[in-house]
Design a protein around this motif. Structure first.
Motif, PDB file in Angstrom:
ATOM      1  N   LEU A   1       1.669   7.634  -6.120  1.00 56.02           N
ATOM      2  CA  LEU A   1       0.714   8.738  -6.271  1.00 56.02           C
ATOM      3  C   LEU A   1       1.352  10.064  -5.895  1.00 56.02           C
ATOM      4  CD1 LEU A   1      -2.609   7.251  -4.926  1.00 56.02           C
ATOM      5  CD2 LEU A   1      -2.213   8.179  -7.179  1.00 56.02           C
TER       6      LEU A   1
ATOM      7  N   VAL B   1       2.125   2.212  -3.297  1.00 60.09           N
ATOM      8  CA  VAL B   1       1.146   2.914  -4.137  1.00 60.09           C
ATOM      9  C   VAL B   1       1.078   4.388  -3.742  1.00 60.09           C
ATOM     10  CG1 VAL B   1      -1.239   2.956  -4.881  1.00 60.09           C
ATOM     11  CG2 VAL B   1      -0.151   0.799  -4.421  1.00 60.09           C
ATOM     12  N   TYR B   2       1.188   4.682  -2.434  1.00 59.58           N
ATOM     13  CA  TYR B   2       1.145   6.090  -2.018  1.00 59.58           C
ATOM     14  C   TYR B   2       2.361   6.836  -2.555  1.00 59.58           C
ATOM     15  CZ  TYR B   2      -1.914   3.834   1.341  1.00 59.58           C
ATOM     16  OH  TYR B   2      -2.863   3.055   1.917  1.00 59.58           O
TER      17      TYR B   2
ATOM     18  N   ASP C   1       0.836  -1.211   0.000  1.00 65.08           N
ATOM     19  CA  ASP C   1       0.000   0.000   0.000  1.00 65.08           C
ATOM     20  C   ASP C   1       0.866   1.255   0.000  1.00 65.08           C
ATOM     21  OD1 ASP C   1      -2.293  -1.385  -0.116  1.00 65.08           O
ATOM     22  OD2 ASP C   1      -2.803  -1.232   1.993  1.00 65.08           O
TER      23      ASP C   1
ATOM     24  N   LEU D   1      -6.390  10.960  -2.798  1.00 64.57           N
ATOM     25  CA  LEU D   1      -6.390   9.506  -2.979  1.00 64.57           C
ATOM     26  C   LEU D   1      -5.481   8.850  -1.949  1.00 64.57           C
ATOM     27  CD1 LEU D   1      -6.272   9.018  -6.844  1.00 64.57           C
ATOM     28  CD2 LEU D   1      -8.215   9.265  -5.354  1.00 64.57           C
TER      29      LEU D   1
ATOM     30  N   PHE E   1     -12.473   5.336  -8.108  1.00 68.96           N
ATOM     31  CA  PHE E   1     -11.873   5.276  -6.772  1.00 68.96           C
ATOM     32  C   PHE E   1     -12.922   5.004  -5.703  1.00 68.96           C
ATOM     33  CE2 PHE E   1      -9.285   6.446  -3.140  1.00 68.96           C
ATOM     34  CZ  PHE E   1      -8.102   5.850  -3.493  1.00 68.96           C
TER      35      PHE E   1
ATOM     36  N   PRO F   1      -4.463  13.603  -6.226  1.00 67.23           N
ATOM     37  CA  PRO F   1      -3.593  12.509  -5.772  1.00 67.23           C
ATOM     38  C   PRO F   1      -3.409  12.487  -4.258  1.00 67.23           C
ATOM     39  CG  PRO F   1      -2.652  13.526  -7.700  1.00 67.23           C
ATOM     40  CD  PRO F   1      -3.821  14.364  -7.312  1.00 67.23           C
TER      41      PRO F   1
ATOM     42  N   TYR G   1     -13.269   1.455  -5.610  1.00 66.40           N
ATOM     43  CA  TYR G   1     -12.211   0.801  -4.817  1.00 66.40           C
ATOM     44  C   TYR G   1     -12.530   0.843  -3.327  1.00 66.40           C
ATOM     45  CZ  TYR G   1      -7.976   0.390  -2.133  1.00 66.40           C
ATOM     46  OH  TYR G   1      -7.084   0.027  -1.170  1.00 66.40           O
TER      47      TYR G   1
ATOM     48  N   ILE H   1     -14.082  -6.174   4.020  1.00 64.48           N
ATOM     49  CA  ILE H   1     -14.072  -6.253   5.484  1.00 64.48           C
ATOM     50  C   ILE H   1     -15.385  -6.853   5.975  1.00 64.48           C
ATOM     51  CG2 ILE H   1     -13.995  -4.906   7.604  1.00 64.48           C
ATOM     52  CD1 ILE H   1     -12.109  -3.040   6.322  1.00 64.48           C
TER      53      ILE H   1
ATOM     54  N   THR I   1      -7.265   8.784   1.406  1.00 66.68           N
ATOM     55  CA  THR I   1      -8.299   7.752   1.435  1.00 66.68           C
ATOM     56  C   THR I   1      -7.666   6.373   1.527  1.00 66.68           C
ATOM     57  OG1 THR I   1      -9.412   9.198  -0.108  1.00 66.68           O
ATOM     58  CG2 THR I   1     -10.451   7.096   0.339  1.00 66.68           C
ATOM     59  N   GLY I   2      -6.587   6.183   0.742  1.00 69.00           N
ATOM     60  CA  GLY I   2      -5.898   4.898   0.754  1.00 69.00           C
ATOM     61  C   GLY I   2      -5.357   4.572   2.131  1.00 69.00           C
TER      62      GLY I   2
ATOM     63  N   TYR J   1      -5.508   6.316 -13.488  1.00 64.05           N
ATOM     64  CA  TYR J   1      -5.669   7.740 -13.200  1.00 64.05           C
ATOM     65  C   TYR J   1      -4.493   8.513 -13.771  1.00 64.05           C
ATOM     66  CZ  TYR J   1      -6.071  12.090 -10.647  1.00 64.05           C
ATOM     67  OH  TYR J   1      -6.156  13.407 -10.333  1.00 64.05           O
TER      68      TYR J   1
ATOM     69  N   SER K   1      -7.641   0.545   8.355  1.00 63.45           N
ATOM     70  CA  SER K   1      -8.756  -0.258   8.861  1.00 63.45           C
ATOM     71  C   SER K   1      -8.577  -1.723   8.486  1.00 63.45           C
ATOM     72  CB  SER K   1     -10.089   0.283   8.349  1.00 63.45           C
ATOM     73  OG  SER K   1      -9.989   0.596   7.001  1.00 63.45           O
ATOM     74  N   VAL K   2      -8.088  -1.973   7.267  1.00 64.04           N
ATOM     75  CA  VAL K   2      -7.881  -3.365   6.869  1.00 64.04           C
ATOM     76  C   VAL K   2      -6.806  -4.011   7.742  1.00 64.04           C
ATOM     77  CG1 VAL K   2      -6.996  -4.796   5.028  1.00 64.04           C
ATOM     78  CG2 VAL K   2      -8.672  -3.093   4.517  1.00 64.04           C
TER      79      VAL K   2
ATOM     80  N   LEU L   1      -7.173  -9.273   0.039  1.00 63.59           N
ATOM     81  CA  LEU L   1      -6.271  -8.127   0.106  1.00 63.59           C
ATOM     82  C   LEU L   1      -5.304  -8.128  -1.067  1.00 63.59           C
ATOM     83  CD1 LEU L   1      -5.532  -7.891   3.898  1.00 63.59           C
ATOM     84  CD2 LEU L   1      -7.015  -6.484   2.508  1.00 63.59           C
TER      85      LEU L   1
ATOM     86  N   MET M   1      -6.065  -1.525  -6.632  1.00 65.54           N
ATOM     87  CA  MET M   1      -5.651  -0.157  -6.301  1.00 65.54           C
ATOM     88  C   MET M   1      -4.497   0.295  -7.191  1.00 65.54           C
ATOM     89  SD  MET M   1      -4.508   1.434  -2.744  1.00 65.54           S
ATOM     90  CE  MET M   1      -4.343   3.181  -2.561  1.00 65.54           C
ATOM     91  N   ILE M   2      -3.502  -0.591  -7.387  1.00 70.91           N
ATOM     92  CA  ILE M   2      -2.383  -0.229  -8.260  1.00 70.91           C
ATOM     93  C   ILE M   2      -2.916   0.105  -9.659  1.00 70.91           C
ATOM     94  CG2 ILE M   2      -0.307  -1.112  -9.383  1.00 70.91           C
ATOM     95  CD1 ILE M   2       0.163  -2.818  -6.892  1.00 70.91           C
TER      96      ILE M   2
ATOM     97  N   VAL N   1      -8.178   3.407   4.360  1.00 70.53           N
ATOM     98  CA  VAL N   1      -8.570   2.035   4.031  1.00 70.53           C
ATOM     99  C   VAL N   1      -7.528   1.058   4.554  1.00 70.53           C
ATOM    100  CG1 VAL N   1      -8.869   0.438   2.123  1.00 70.53           C
ATOM    101  CG2 VAL N   1      -9.915   2.665   2.021  1.00 70.53           C
TER     102      VAL N   1
END
Lengths: 144, 501
Positions: free
Chosen positions: A49, A45-46, A42, A86, B141, A83, B144, B152, A89-90, B192, A96-97, B178, B185-186, A93
């Motif tokens: 972005l 990905v950030y 994750d 995003l 998004f 971005p 997503y 969850i 938000t990512g 985008y 929490s996951v 996951l 997500m990627i 998410v």
């Protein structure tokens, strides 16, 4: 090829990191390590972005005061705020996951005393075989 | 769109489920009030969706509309989009969810501790909200985010039944999910980056430009591949389906019904929207993704059934059969025509009605056999719980594709759709082989439950099935026959919906 890679070094780093994360998430046996892998993926990905959202010489998308009073409203002065949105938000998410996955891992440890999901399966099969053996033993005793 | 009431329904139905999820824990836990509240809310969403469908098909004007969230105009704001397809799917999802909850009302009481039943309702409400949002959203998004909420909630309703096995199954499901959502997500970030948009229609025009000018074809292919694989993992296409039988087989009956019937469908619908609305079918063909999902679909149809053949546990058998049915949907999508996508949507609807019926009836039968889940323990249970037995028989006929049952309609439409395609021989061969394989495990199950077994009958300790259970099975059977006998108007409606997707 190498020039392009150097030009896009942030993106290249993000791709390598997400590869590392994905491999960990898939192949690690220990659940905590799996969850760490998820977070690395994750975060990659950030990074991607953030690298894409940054334009050199532009300001953060918050209105700047102009020299003669008033505000600078020319959009070319600022970077695109999406971005960053995003990424935020990512992060929400992903937090929490991660929390949910850790909670489930804790429950698994309470039940099986292991963090390895394959070992948990083996223990469960053994337990079931034990129970079946006991039942058949009891049936034989009754018959005898 | 002049009808302002219908115009607001997509947003209102998502919001209603969210609000219900928030207030459910505050409701006093007496007389199973939280569950009743959830059922009412889902029922209201069903009625609203039916009205939306009515308004969309009778307006005579443009039959799909965009709803700008917060009234921000198109390239900046977040949008919902509703057309006939979205409305009909929202209706089916809410009806199927409601029936799954009602039919398993008493088994939920047995399986889930009283302190957790509130939480179960919260999760079901969130799941419905996520499904509705995936159905209506026009923003990738947002899709997503709701995919993650769906994940969850879906993993939690597996783990909500106390026990070591469910925790293990939920963890396995979570890890695979996951991986899937990480890939999605990627892919969304890449898209985008390539297009500069997150709204599906704006992305579509940007992708058209890229394809015409042949720029960035490689990243485009990679992102399409990642998003397809990511969602295929979550919708249990064969090579990625190993998590499914554990999760669907070990959870409580209501959860199994919801997971198999609905959760998988939300992700498949997202793939359909990405294929039709974001990329467009020509681009999908140019990037060869249609062939990939066609082959995976056929593989899934065969292998899902082969695994089901080896199962002794009736719920796990039905769970593997879901993998085969998901294969049908992907195969129909792989035809890459409007008719193929419409047939895939019809099969989504059919499976969303039949699979909860099968799980509910399997739950009723194993309850009649004293909570045993092995197939042989169910011998003669048909005579103890007749409605459950009828449900299993109708479900089995439907899965095999016997005429007049729901599965026949969708198989027929898949076959009709394949006649314009190059894959026609493959489709017919795969459908024939898969139907035979389905029969190989469903027919023995039907024979087992109908075999007279006097010894076992005396030992059955079960409580008698409730009136609510019988009513639900009756509704499921009626739905099944409706879909099997009168599917043509529905198929025409879906085709109209796919055309304006």
């Amino acid at each position: 090829m190498l020039e392009k890679l150097l030009l896009n070094h942030y993106e290249a780093a993000a791709v390598i990191l997400s590869g590392i994360g994905l491999t960990n998430l898939l192949l690690q046996r220990n659940l905590i390590k799996k969850i760490i892998g998820l977070n690395i993926m994750d975060t990659a990905v950030y990074l991607f972005l953030a690298a894409k959202g940054y334009v050199e010489g532009r300001a953060a998308p918050i209105l700047i005061q102009a020299e003669g009073g008033g505000w600078v409203t020319n959009p070319d002065v600022y970077v695109n705020p999406v971005p960053a949105g995003l990424v935020l938000t990512g992060i929400v998410v992903s937090v929490s996951v991660t929390a949910f996955a850790l909670a489930l891992t804790l429950r698994l440890y309470e039940h099986y005393g292991t963090l390895n999901i394959d070992e948990a399966l083996m223990k469960m099969t053994e337990q079931q075989e034990d129970i079946e053996a006991k039942i058949s033993q009891a049936e034989e005793d009754v018959l005898a | 769109m002049t009808n302002i009431f219908a115009f607001n329904i997509p947003f209102v139905s998502i919001f209603l489920m969210m609000i219900t999820a928030i207030i459910t824990p505050l409701v006093p836990d007496r007389n199973r009030l939280p569950e009743k509240l959830s059922c009412y809310a889902i029922g209201i969403v069903g009625v609203l969706s039916a009205y939306l469908l009515y308004a969309l098909t009778n307006s005579g004007q443009s039959i799909a509309f965009n709803f700008a969230m917060g009234h921000y105009p198109a390239p900046w704001g977040n949008e919902l989009r509703a057309g006939p397809l979205e409305a009909v799917l929202a209706l089916v999802f809410s009806v199927s969810m409601l029936l799954s909850l009602l039919g398993n009302f008493s088994s939920t009481q047995e399986d889930i501790a009283p302190a957790r039943r509130n939480i179960f309702c919260v999760l079901v409400n969130l799941l419905t909200a996520a499904l509705l949002a995936l159905t209506y959203t026009n923003d990738l998004f947002t899709a997503y985010v709701f995919i993650e909420i769906n994940t969850i909630a879906a993993c939690s309703i597996v783990a909500v039944k106390e026990g070591a096995e469910t925790v293990r199954a939920a963890l396995r499901y979570l890890v695979m999910s996951l991986v899937g959502s990480g890939l999605v997500m990627i892919a969304i970030c890449l898209l985008y980056d390539l297009t500069g948009h997150l709204l599906m229609q704006n992305m579509h025009s940007a992708i058209q430009v890229l394809v015409v000018t042949k720029n960035y074809m490689m990243p485009l292919t990679v992102s399409l591949g990642l998003i397809t694989v990511g969602l295929a993992i979550k919708s249990a296409l064969y090579p990625f389906a190993s998590w499914l039988p554990d999760a669907h087989g070990s959870s409580t009956n209501a959860s199994s019904a919801i997971l198999s019937g609905l959760v998988l469908k939300g992700h498949i619908l997202t793939i359909i929207k990405i294929f039709c609305r974001v990329f467009g079918l020509e681009v999908i063909h140019a990037l060869r993704m249609d062939t990939v999902i066609f082959i995976l679909g056929v593989l899934s149809m065969i292998m899902g059934s082969v695994h089901a053949l080896r199962e002794k546990n009736v719920k796990r058998m039905i769970a593997w059969s879901s993998v085969a049915q998901v294969g049908y949907i992907f195969m129909a999508m792989g035809l890459n025509t409007t008719a193929g996508v419409a047939a895939a949507c019809l099969h989504i609807i059919v499976h969303a009605c039949v699979k909860p019926m099968l799980f509910t009836s399997a739950g009723g039968l194993s309850n009649a056999a004293g909570h045993k889940k092995g197939l042989h323990a169910l011998m003669g249970t048909f005579y103890v719980n007749k409605w459950a037995g009828l449900g299993l028989i109708a479900g089995a006929c439907s899965m095999m594709g016997v005429p007049a049952f729901a599965g026949f309609a969708s198989k027929l439409s898949i076959m009709l759709a394949s006649f314009d395609s190059q894959f026609v021989v493959w489709v017919i061969a795969a459908l024939a082989l898969s139907s035979v394989l389905n029969a190989l495990y469903y027919v023995p199950a039907v024979i087992v439950i109908m075999t007279h077994n006097e010894d076992a009958r005396r030992n059955f300790t079960a409580s008698a099935p409730t009136k609510l259970y019988n009513f639900t099975m009756f509704m499921f059977l009626m739905l099944n026959f409706y879909l099997g006998l009168f599917c043509m108007p529905l198929l025409r409606l879906i085709t109209r919906g796919v055309n304006v997707l």
